[in-house]
Structure formats: structure tokens, C-alpha cells
Design a protein around this motif. Structure first.
Motif, short mmCIF file in Angstrom:
data_model
loop_
_atom_site.label_atom_id
_atom_site.label_comp_id
_atom_site.label_asym_id
_atom_site.label_seq_id
_atom_site.Cartn_x
_atom_site.Cartn_y
_atom_site.Cartn_z
N ASP A 1 0.83 -1.20 0.00
CA ASP A 1 0.00 0.00 0.00
C ASP A 1 0.87 1.27 0.00
O ASP A 1 0.48 2.30 -0.58
CB ASP A 1 -0.93 0.02 1.22
CG ASP A 1 -2.02 -1.04 1.14
OD1 ASP A 1 -2.23 -1.59 0.04
OD2 ASP A 1 -2.63 -1.34 2.18
N MET A 2 2.04 1.19 0.63
CA MET A 2 2.93 2.33 0.70
C MET A 2 3.84 2.42 -0.53
O MET A 2 4.68 3.32 -0.61
CB MET A 2 3.79 2.25 1.96
CG MET A 2 3.02 2.40 3.26
SD MET A 2 4.10 2.19 4.72
CE MET A 2 5.17 3.64 4.57
N LYS A 3 3.67 1.46 -1.47
CA LYS A 3 4.48 1.40 -2.69
C LYS A 3 5.97 1.20 -2.41
O LYS A 3 6.84 1.70 -3.13
CB LYS A 3 4.24 2.64 -3.57
CG LYS A 3 2.78 2.82 -3.97
CD LYS A 3 2.61 3.88 -5.01
CE LYS A 3 1.12 4.11 -5.32
NZ LYS A 3 0.40 2.85 -5.65
N VAL A 4 6.25 0.48 -1.32
CA VAL A 4 7.62 0.06 -1.04
C VAL A 4 7.94 -1.14 -1.92
O VAL A 4 7.13 -2.07 -2.00
CB VAL A 4 7.77 -0.32 0.45
CG1 VAL A 4 9.18 -0.84 0.73
CG2 VAL A 4 7.45 0.87 1.35
N PRO A 5 9.06 -1.18 -2.61
CA PRO A 5 9.39 -2.33 -3.46
C PRO A 5 9.46 -3.63 -2.65
O PRO A 5 9.71 -3.60 -1.43
CB PRO A 5 10.77 -1.96 -4.02
CG PRO A 5 10.84 -0.48 -3.94
CD PRO A 5 10.07 -0.11 -2.71
N PRO A 6 9.25 -4.77 -3.30
CA PRO A 6 9.24 -6.06 -2.59
C PRO A 6 10.49 -6.36 -1.78
O PRO A 6 10.42 -7.10 -0.80
CB PRO A 6 9.05 -7.07 -3.72
CG PRO A 6 8.24 -6.33 -4.74
CD PRO A 6 8.79 -4.93 -4.70
#
Length: 388
Positions: A91-96
Motif C-alpha cells: 500500500d505504501m508502494k515500497v518495493p518487494p
């Protein structure tokens, strides 16, 4: 190049701290030999691959309800907490890669349990999965009072969000060894403890998010199975060089061939496949006992030529043979995934320039510890080109 061990080789005994104490007896890398040593370094917790390790979806859907898969000693409650951590990162668009770091951190801090604290008033009255007693630490990430109120720190969603907020502010976090990135967030008394969880954390992310640990960030998009050289998959692995696999693993014609040969031009840079400790970096004696690695070898000469062995989290060891000159790393050195460790050559038992690449399990560097590198690297999002 064949591997013909002359006598059994003892396993590496590993502990929690990153350190190195090696007592080498002798080693004849690719033609066999014996090496016995002790290493205090990376943990050896390793799980069997799940079905999710074998596939990768670029549209990662994380389930927070319904039946959650178990993995090893982690039950549904713990895996659901891991799913919350991953979902918040998504949801925070942090990469995997960040999801793997966060899950590994929570594995170390709380074993993926939302812990109250016997010394923190009111915490035991909040739904929890166990009671801790470390200072005033609470929750999945054992966050102290400065991270938020008791209620906030006992919320898996809030705790994960605060972890990511601090992680993404760290310059270069995506390329750091997992344990260093985690430590910069947590400031733990045991800074090296996170590394041992990287392998299982990757498997958890794969199981819950459609193989997301197999992705690499390209143009700000998570792309499956493309990690190579300096591009690192979320799992922390990368292919050591570009190039197609020629001679395969333990083929009918070469049953003692304990790795794969990847063709490349001389002086092509060879990259560490994952973060780890260098165990060996030296010239391997040939069948005659000569250490003549600064010249091209030939079939039947014997030996790996100039070669490097690296120990990685999970008890994996990678081997890189036939370098053209002395490796650029030394025993005991901590290397990062993608770091250049040497150059392609044709030293030792070789008929032309290539990288002979091996993977061993259970810290066992002998022939019996070798596994096929092709599916292993593909499961980590770093396929060896031409190996599909």
C-alpha cells in the motif's frame, strides 16, 4: 570440469554472529579434496521450497483473511502477521525487497508474534500472541516508547508502517545487505542477527504475494526473474554473469560435473550471487599439485584455477571457478550481492573462457552438498541466462 572429492568434507558450523574463524586443512576445489573449517557467520535455517517459489506474478495480491498457508514453524497467526507487513508495504508502494527486509526483521524481533510486555502497563489487555519483557518493547517489531503509544505499537498495521517509513529514508537501502538495512531501522543490540532469516523471509513473501521475492525493480516496476550482475532480486540474489549455460550439472557424459558452465569473454566481471562471507579465494592446485593459475588451463589439467567460495544466509555456499587472475576478495571478507569478486578466465581444468558456478546446501562444500544451480537460481528470481 569435474568434482571428485577424495575424502568426506565436514560441514561448516554456523552461529548467529557475523564473524569468521577458519581452519583450512586442504582443498582441491573442482577435482575434489578435503576442507575442514569452522565458521561463525550466517544462520542455517532453511525450508523446502514452496509452490510459490516456482512461480512469479507481477500483480501481487496479498490475502489477509481466509486460510493462510503455513511455512515451517510459522503457523497461520504468524503468517497472517507477515501478510499484514507485506500488505502495508504494498500500500505504501515500497518495493518487494522492503517486504523481505521487514518480514525478516519481525522474524528476529518477535518470531512474527504481536507481543505485549510484562513491564508495560496496559499492554497485556490488548489482543496479543505472547508476553515479552525486553525493556519497554512491544509488538511485531519490538518497538520502544519513542515509536508510538502502547496501543499504536501493538497494532501490526501501525508497527509495519513505522518500520517502512524509517527504512525508505535510508540512502541506498535497497542495495544494502539485509542485516545492515534492518539494523539502521532497529538499532538493535544484536545487529548481525537479521541475516539468518533472509532465506525464509523470501519464501514467506513468495508464498503470500505470488512470488514477489523473485522480482527486481526495473524502471520502477517489479519484474519477475530478471536479476543479473548488479541488479538484485527482492530475495537478495543475482545471476553472477550474463551468458548462456553450456555444460550442465552432473550430466550423463559428466556425472561428476558439480556445477554449470556459463560462457563469457575473458575479463568479464563476476558478481557475488548474494551477500555473504568469503570462505576461500585462492589458486587451486592441479592434478600434479602445481599452482599455475596465471596461465590458461586445459582439459585434464585438474583444479578450479583461481576460485572463490562464499557462504550465504541459509547455509548456502556458491563457488566461482577459472578466474583469469587472483580474485578481488579475500577470506573472511563480507561481500554484498552484486559486488565484483573476480574476472572470467580459463585457468585450471578448462577448455576456454567461462565461469564454472556451483551452489551447495547445508554449508557443505563437498560433492555431496552440491545441487543444480539452474532451478535454485530461477527460484530466487535470478535465472542463469539460457537455462530456462
Amino acid at each position: 570440469m569435474n568434482s571428485k572429492p577424495r575424502s568426506p568434507r565436514r560441514k561448516i558450523r554456523t552461529g548467529f554472529a557475523l564473524g569468521l574463524s577458519i581452519a583450512l586443512l586442504s582443498l582441491l576445489c573442482c577435482t575434489g579434496g578435503t576442507a575442514a573449517f569452522f565458521l561463525t557467520s550466517l544462520g542455517t535455517t532453511r525450508q523446502s521450497p514452496t509452490a510459490a517459489d516456482m512461480s512469479c506474478e507481477e500483480d501481487h495480491q496479498v490475502k489477509l483473511s481466509g486460510t493462510i498457508p503455513r511455512l515451517g514453524r510459522y503457523g497461520q497467526t504468524q503468517m497472517r502477521n507477515a501478510a499484514v507487513i507485506i500488505k502495508v508495504g504494498q500500500d505504501m508502494k515500497v518495493p518487494p525487497r522492503g517486504w523481505v527486509i521487514a518480514v525478516a526483521t519481525a522474524m528476529q524481533e518477535s518470531a512474527l508474534r504481536n507481543l505485549s510486555n510484562s513491564t508495560v502497563a496496559g499492554s497485556r489487555g490488548i489482543p496479543n500472541e505472547g508476553v515479552g519483557s525486553d525493556h519497554d518493547s512491544l509488538g511485531l517489531f519490538q518497538q520502544r516508547a519513542g515509536w508510538g503509544s502502547v496501543t499504536q505499537r501493538m497494532s501490526p498495521d501501525y508497527a509495519a508502517r513505522k518500520f517502512y517509513e524509517k527504512l525508505v529514508k535510508i540512502d541506498g537501502w535497497e542495495r544494502m545487505p539485509l542485516t545492515r538495512a534492518a539494523q539502521k531501522v532497529q538499532i538493535s543490540a544484536y545487529p548481525d542477527a537479521y541475516a539468518k532469516h533472509e532465506e525464509v523471509a523470501s519464501q514467506i513473501v513468495n508464498a503470500l504475494a505470488g512470488g514477489a521475492a523473485r522480482t527486481v525493480q526495473i524502471a520502477e516496476q517489479a519484474v519477475c526473474d530478471r536479476a543479473a550482475a548488479r541488479t538484485i532480486a527482492a530475495s537478495g540474489w543475482t545471476a553472477p554473469i550474463d551468458g548462456g549455460v553450456g555444460s550442465g550439472f552432473r550430466t550423463a557424459s559428466r556425472p561428476r560435473h558439480n556445477g554449470v558452465d556459463i560462457g563469457a569473454r575473458k575479463r568479464t566481471e563476476i558478481h557475488a550471487a548474494a551477500t555473504g562471507r568469503v570462505l576461500v579465494a585462492r589458486c587451486d592446485p592441479d592434478h600434479s599439485g602445481n599452482r599455475s593459475c596465471d596461465v590458461d588451463g586445459f582439459p585434464g589439467k585438474g583444479g578450479c584455477g583461481w576460485f572463490v567460495d562464499i557462504l550465504h544466509a541459509g547455509g548456502f555456499v556458491t563457488r566461482y571457478c577459472h578466474m583469469i587472475e587472483k580474485p578481488r576478495v579475500a577470506p573472511g571478507q563480507l561481500v554484498k550481492a552484486g559486488e565484483v569478486i573476480g574476472l572470467v578466465g580459463s585457468s585450471g581444468n578448462s577448455s576456454g573462457p567461462h565461469l564454472h558456478f556451483e551452489v551447495h546446501i547445508d554449508s557443505n562444500r563437498s560433492f555431496s552438498g552440491g545441487i543444480n544451480p539452474v532451478p535454485f537460481m530461477r527460484q530466487r528470481g535470478a535465472p542463469l541466462n539460457g537455462s530456462a
